[in-house]
Design a protein around this motif. Structure first.
Motif, short mmCIF file in Angstrom:
data_model
loop_
_atom_site.label_atom_id
_atom_site.label_comp_id
_atom_site.label_asym_id
_atom_site.label_seq_id
_atom_site.Cartn_x
_atom_site.Cartn_y
_atom_site.Cartn_z
N VAL A 27 31.98 40.59 -85.28
CA VAL A 27 32.88 40.88 -84.16
C VAL A 27 32.23 41.90 -83.23
CG1 VAL A 27 35.15 41.75 -83.47
CG2 VAL A 27 34.91 40.47 -85.61
N ASP A 28 32.28 41.62 -81.93
CA ASP A 28 31.94 42.59 -80.90
C ASP A 28 33.19 42.94 -80.11
OD1 ASP A 28 29.18 42.64 -81.47
OD2 ASP A 28 28.80 40.92 -80.17
N PHE A 29 33.17 44.11 -79.47
CA PHE A 29 34.30 44.57 -78.67
C PHE A 29 33.83 44.85 -77.24
CE2 PHE A 29 35.14 45.70 -83.05
CZ PHE A 29 36.50 45.46 -83.22
N VAL A 30 34.64 44.43 -76.27
CA VAL A 30 34.35 44.68 -74.86
C VAL A 30 35.60 45.28 -74.22
CG1 VAL A 30 33.82 43.61 -72.62
CG2 VAL A 30 32.68 42.79 -74.71
N ASP A 31 35.41 46.30 -73.38
CA ASP A 31 36.56 46.91 -72.72
C ASP A 31 36.16 47.47 -71.37
OD1 ASP A 31 39.49 47.52 -73.76
OD2 ASP A 31 38.91 49.18 -72.47
N ILE A 32 37.13 47.55 -70.45
CA ILE A 32 36.86 48.08 -69.12
C ILE A 32 37.35 49.52 -68.97
CG2 ILE A 32 36.86 45.83 -68.00
CD1 ILE A 32 39.71 46.35 -67.06
N TRP A 33 37.96 50.08 -70.02
CA TRP A 33 38.38 51.48 -70.02
C TRP A 33 37.19 52.30 -70.51
CZ3 TRP A 33 42.05 54.09 -74.07
CH2 TRP A 33 42.31 55.41 -73.67
N VAL A 37 35.35 53.03 -74.38
CA VAL A 37 34.00 52.58 -74.73
C VAL A 37 33.13 53.77 -75.15
CG1 VAL A 37 31.89 51.49 -73.85
CG2 VAL A 37 34.14 50.57 -73.22
N GLN A 38 33.14 54.82 -74.35
CA GLN A 38 32.27 55.96 -74.63
C GLN A 38 32.70 56.71 -75.89
OE1 GLN A 38 29.47 56.06 -73.08
NE2 GLN A 38 30.18 54.38 -71.76
N THR A 39 33.99 56.81 -76.13
CA THR A 39 34.48 57.50 -77.33
C THR A 39 34.07 56.76 -78.59
OG1 THR A 39 36.37 58.43 -76.14
CG2 THR A 39 36.52 58.34 -78.54
N ILE A 40 34.27 55.43 -78.60
CA ILE A 40 33.93 54.65 -79.79
C ILE A 40 32.42 54.66 -80.02
CG2 ILE A 40 33.92 52.31 -80.75
CD1 ILE A 40 36.67 51.92 -79.46
N LYS A 41 31.64 54.63 -78.95
CA LYS A 41 30.19 54.73 -79.11
C LYS A 41 29.80 56.08 -79.71
CE LYS A 41 28.52 51.62 -75.45
NZ LYS A 41 27.77 51.56 -74.18
N ALA A 42 30.38 57.15 -79.21
CA ALA A 42 30.03 58.49 -79.68
C ALA A 42 30.43 58.70 -81.14
CB ALA A 42 30.70 59.54 -78.80
N GLN A 43 31.57 58.14 -81.53
CA GLN A 43 32.05 58.27 -82.90
C GLN A 43 31.31 57.36 -83.87
OE1 GLN A 43 36.75 59.15 -81.74
NE2 GLN A 43 36.16 57.16 -82.55
N ARG A 61 31.06 47.81 -82.73
CA ARG A 61 30.12 47.69 -81.61
C ARG A 61 30.92 47.41 -80.35
NH1 ARG A 61 28.07 44.31 -85.50
NH2 ARG A 61 28.84 42.51 -84.32
N ILE A 62 30.85 48.32 -79.38
CA ILE A 62 31.66 48.16 -78.17
C ILE A 62 30.78 48.29 -76.93
CG2 ILE A 62 32.32 50.60 -78.01
CD1 ILE A 62 35.16 49.51 -77.18
N PHE A 63 31.15 47.55 -75.88
CA PHE A 63 30.36 47.47 -74.66
C PHE A 63 31.30 47.41 -73.46
CE2 PHE A 63 28.49 45.15 -78.15
CZ PHE A 63 27.16 45.55 -78.19
N THR A 64 30.81 47.83 -72.30
CA THR A 64 31.45 47.44 -71.05
C THR A 64 31.07 45.99 -70.76
OG1 THR A 64 29.59 48.10 -69.65
CG2 THR A 64 31.24 49.80 -70.19
N PRO A 65 31.80 45.30 -69.91
CA PRO A 65 31.39 43.92 -69.59
C PRO A 65 29.99 43.83 -69.02
CG PRO A 65 33.63 44.32 -68.84
CD PRO A 65 33.09 45.65 -69.29
N GLU A 66 29.61 44.81 -68.22
CA GLU A 66 28.29 44.78 -67.60
C GLU A 66 27.17 44.93 -68.62
OE1 GLU A 66 31.33 45.37 -64.70
OE2 GLU A 66 30.91 46.55 -66.51
N LEU A 134 47.88 52.65 -79.95
CA LEU A 134 46.65 53.35 -79.63
C LEU A 134 47.01 54.81 -79.38
CD1 LEU A 134 43.58 52.83 -79.17
CD2 LEU A 134 44.11 52.74 -76.73
N ASN A 135 46.67 55.68 -80.33
CA ASN A 135 47.04 57.09 -80.22
C ASN A 135 46.30 57.76 -79.07
OD1 ASN A 135 48.74 57.02 -82.53
ND2 ASN A 135 46.92 57.15 -83.84
N LYS A 136 45.03 57.43 -78.95
CA LYS A 136 44.16 57.94 -77.89
C LYS A 136 42.89 57.12 -77.95
CE LYS A 136 42.36 61.56 -80.95
NZ LYS A 136 42.15 63.01 -81.14
N ALA A 137 41.97 57.36 -77.05
CA ALA A 137 40.72 56.60 -77.05
C ALA A 137 40.05 56.71 -78.42
CB ALA A 137 39.78 57.13 -75.97
N GLY A 138 39.70 55.56 -78.98
CA GLY A 138 38.99 55.53 -80.25
C GLY A 138 39.82 55.82 -81.47
#
Length: 316
Positions: A27-33, A37-43, A61-66, A134-138
């Motif tokens: 599974v991959d994850f994509v999001d425009i928020w 994205v940055q929180t999940i990457k950092a964690q 694994r999370i990405f922006t669409p771009e 969703l409590n908060k990002a990530g």
């Protein structure tokens, strides 16, 4: 084995993706928020709780669409109705003609947008009676015991193929409890009607589903909305999955027994200062009724009350 990409990795997108990962799927994850994205990457993943307990980090694994260059067999989309067009436009570079998409989004209006990118024979509509916050990002909280909740799903063509059956089996392995129907519009509208009761009333009174259903006259409130919505669907020629009383029993069962501690997604949007999807739920029912010279006036009244609540936030 099918591979999956989540488009719109908020509360429900994370729940589907994490449960599929737990069942052994890629599974991959994509999001425009961007904060998500940055929180999940950092964690290095997403923090997952169940009913507020056992918070732990799950790799993701999370990405922006771009950024995304994956090639999944199946997309699962959980965007807000008003954000879907932008998400699809930004994702167009990795959407291919042989890929399927399952949508579990709230409200109505998304299928027409999906058809701009996916052939009808690759679109599977779904409705989810699954509570997630969703409590908060990530950081996400799965409401209900393991295995709680269920899905109804149907092909837009109402003709399931081998890939559809495989998706159903994968969802079963992920403990998502899917049921495949051959009634596309009826499947989608049944959840719109459910949400038109629970989401809207819980949001207006800032209460959990269990608190709503404990009100002695909850059935009178709910059935008034259900009767209006069923009147609209009868005029529009939409055959729903259940009778009016059975629809109310679904509302009662989910509110009292499956997700009594859940604040519906519309409340979550309202409480965080975001626009709600009420125009795609109660508003959709009212607008559909108007096409057939029927006034679903209670739904119209509630839609305007939600917009009034949105408006008055500026004065608080």
């Amino acid at each position: 084995m099918l591979t999956y990409t989540i488009l719109g990795s908020g509360a429900m997108g994370l729940r589907f993706g994490v449960l599929l990962q737990d069942a052994g799927f890629n599974v991959d994850f994509v999001d425009i928020w961007d904060e998500q994205v940055q929180t999940i990457k950092a964690q290095g993943g997403v923090y997952v709780s169940r009913d507020g307990e056992n918070r732990h980090l799950v790799p993701a694994r999370i990405f922006t669409p771009e950024e995304y260059e994956g090639n999944p067999d199946v997309f699962i989309v959980f965007a807000k109705q008003m954000q879907l067009a932008d998400l699809l436009k930004r994702s167009a570079h990795f959407i291919k003609s042989d890929q399927y998409i399952f949508s579990g989004m709230n409200g109505m209006g998304h299928i027409e947008k999906l058809n701009q990118y996916f052939d009808k024979n690759k679109v599977i509509g779904g409705t989810c009676l699954i509570g997630t916050v969703l409590n908060k990002a990530g950081d996400v909280d799965f409401i209900g015991k393991r295995g709680a909740g269920s899905i109804n799903m149907a092909n837009q063509t109402e003709e399931p193929d081998n890939t559809t059956y495989q998706i159903v089996e994968d969802f079963k392995k992920a403990n998502l409890n899917p049921t495949l129907t051959k009634n596309f519009q009826g499947t989608l509208m049944s959840k719109v009607i459910f949400n038109s009761v629970v989401n809207t009333l819980c949001t207006l009174f800032e209460i959990k589903m269990g608190e709503f259903i404990s009100f002695p006259k909850a059935d009178q409130l709910g059935l008034q909305l259900i009767h209006e919505a069923y009147d609209v669907c009868e005029r529009a020629g939409i055959q729903l999955l259940t009778t009016r009383q059975e629809e109310w029993e679904t509302v009662r069962h989910v509110s009292a027994e499956t997700n009594p501690l859940h604040y519906p997604s519309m409340y979550q949007d309202m409480s965080k200062g975001r626009l709600t999807e009420v125009d795609y739920i109660n508003g959709y029912i009212y607008d559909l009724g108007k096409k057939y010279d029927y006034e679903a006036s209670t739904h119209h009244f509630l839609r305007n009350l939600v917009h009034l609540a949105e408006h008055t936030r500026q004065f608080r």
